[in-house]
Design an enzyme around this catalytic site. Sequence first.
Site, mmCIF file in Angstrom:
data_model
loop_
_atom_site.group_PDB
_atom_site.id
_atom_site.type_symbol
_atom_site.label_atom_id
_atom_site.label_comp_id
_atom_site.label_asym_id
_atom_site.label_seq_id
_atom_site.Cartn_x
_atom_site.Cartn_y
_atom_site.Cartn_z
ATOM 1 N N LYS A 196 0.709 -1.145 -0.315
ATOM 2 C CA LYS A 196 0.337 -0.103 0.250
ATOM 3 C C LYS A 196 0.786 1.632 0.039
ATOM 4 C CE LYS A 196 -4.294 -2.214 2.405
ATOM 5 N NZ LYS A 196 -5.083 -2.139 3.239
ATOM 6 N N TYR A 227 -12.759 -1.519 -3.424
ATOM 7 C CA TYR A 227 -12.784 -1.727 -1.506
ATOM 8 C C TYR A 227 -15.012 -1.355 -1.249
ATOM 9 C CZ TYR A 227 -8.222 -1.980 0.473
ATOM 10 O OH TYR A 227 -7.098 -2.464 0.466
ATOM 11 N N PHE A 231 -15.359 4.069 7.802
ATOM 12 C CA PHE A 231 -13.643 4.598 7.113
ATOM 13 C C PHE A 231 -13.353 4.005 5.621
ATOM 14 C CE2 PHE A 231 -13.570 -0.587 7.990
ATOM 15 C CZ PHE A 231 -13.453 -0.814 6.979
ATOM 16 N N ARG A 263 -2.275 -14.483 4.217
ATOM 17 C CA ARG A 263 -3.093 -13.365 5.010
ATOM 18 C C ARG A 263 -1.968 -13.909 6.556
ATOM 19 N NH1 ARG A 263 -7.663 -10.088 4.491
ATOM 20 N NH2 ARG A 263 -7.485 -10.268 6.110
ATOM 21 N N THR A 299 -4.969 -7.319 10.733
ATOM 22 C CA THR A 299 -5.472 -5.850 10.140
ATOM 23 C C THR A 299 -4.889 -4.854 11.114
ATOM 24 O OG1 THR A 299 -7.650 -6.966 8.827
ATOM 25 C CG2 THR A 299 -7.551 -4.688 9.369
ATOM 26 N N ARG A 347 2.610 -7.111 8.726
ATOM 27 C CA ARG A 347 2.001 -5.762 9.386
ATOM 28 C C ARG A 347 2.273 -5.512 10.826
ATOM 29 N NH1 ARG A 347 -4.043 -8.086 6.947
ATOM 30 N NH2 ARG A 347 -4.118 -6.394 5.604
ATOM 31 N N HIS A 366 -2.162 -5.331 1.514
ATOM 32 C CA HIS A 366 -3.850 -5.590 1.340
ATOM 33 C C HIS A 366 -3.397 -6.750 1.252
ATOM 34 C CE1 HIS A 366 -7.797 -6.363 -0.488
ATOM 35 N NE2 HIS A 366 -7.446 -7.648 -1.088
HETATM 36 N N1 UDP Z 1 -9.630 -0.270 7.905
HETATM 37 C C1 UDP Z 1 -9.421 0.520 8.371
HETATM 38 N N2 UDP Z 1 -10.182 1.301 9.908
HETATM 39 C C2 UDP Z 1 -10.552 -0.106 10.387
HETATM 40 C C3 UDP Z 1 -10.711 -1.351 9.441
HETATM 41 C C4 UDP Z 1 -9.849 -1.733 8.272
HETATM 42 O O1 UDP Z 1 -8.456 1.789 8.185
HETATM 43 O O2 UDP Z 1 -11.369 0.021 11.084
HETATM 44 C C5 UDP Z 1 -8.266 -0.694 6.742
HETATM 45 C C6 UDP Z 1 -7.207 -1.055 6.218
HETATM 46 O O3 UDP Z 1 -7.012 -0.305 5.538
HETATM 47 C C7 UDP Z 1 -7.604 -2.582 5.767
HETATM 48 C C8 UDP Z 1 -8.789 -1.931 4.806
HETATM 49 O O4 UDP Z 1 -10.041 -1.224 5.957
HETATM 50 O O5 UDP Z 1 -6.759 -3.100 5.789
HETATM 51 C C9 UDP Z 1 -9.563 -3.380 4.823
HETATM 52 O O6 UDP Z 1 -10.239 -3.895 5.754
HETATM 53 P P1 UDP Z 1 -10.531 -5.693 6.554
HETATM 54 O O7 UDP Z 1 -10.992 -5.599 7.066
HETATM 55 O O8 UDP Z 1 -11.173 -5.856 5.064
HETATM 56 O O9 UDP Z 1 -8.656 -6.012 6.750
HETATM 57 P P2 UDP Z 1 -7.969 -6.593 6.009
HETATM 58 O O10 UDP Z 1 -8.555 -8.063 4.459
HETATM 59 O O11 UDP Z 1 -7.065 -5.917 4.666
HETATM 60 O O12 UDP Z 1 -7.263 -7.414 6.952
HETATM 61 MG MG MG Z 2 -10.130 -7.905 3.282
#
Ligand code: UDP
Ligand code: MG
Length: 143
Positions: free
Chosen positions: A10, A50, A58, A86, A92, A103, A116
């Site tokens: 990212k 997204y 968010f 993952r 996350t 991460r 991502h």
């Molecule tokens: N995100 C955020 N706030 C949150 C949760 C997610 O800004 O409370 C952002 C973060 O960059 C994350 C993306 O939104 O990677 C997509 O969220 P997702 O729940 O799909 O998480 P991921 O699959 O990336 O672990």
């Molecule tokens: Mg996701």
Amino acid sequence: MSNKTLAIIKPDAVNNEYAGEIIDKIIKAGFKIKAMKMTRLTVDSAEGFYAIHKERPFFGELVEYMTSGPCIPMALEKENAVEDYRKLIGATDPAKADEGTIRKLYAKNIQFNAVHGSDSDENAEKEISHFFSRNELLNNYTD
Ligand code: UDP
Ligand code: MG
């Protein structure tokens, strides 16, 4: 069980010069890079990518973040790719990510979280075709 996933380094991680180290970790974990590019997402493209999160509070900030600079999408191949990638990136929220995960090492917080990874085989396929044409995926010496 599918063998492909879509990874993105990212904009925060690209801007912090972490791309090389992250790519190294991905390769050393046994993933083959089937396609890769550096590109800056438009607002339309980020909103489409997204779309699943468009009702989330968010969403606006996420689109702003993902369009803030260049990112590096990659189509990766490995047995059990979605789950294994993952695992490699961690939770996350980096505060909850295991030691040694991408991460944990490179993310700042739950929003600016460096990378991502697709969350299912079905989404992996959709996300790979968001960034790469069929020809770009086939035009690869690892085939
Ligand atoms: N995100 C955020 N706030 C949150 C949760 C997610 O800004 O409370 C952002 C973060 O960059 C994350 C993306 O939104 O990677 C997509 O969220 P997702 O729940 O799909 O998480 P991921 O699959 O990336 O672990
Ligand atoms: Mg996701």
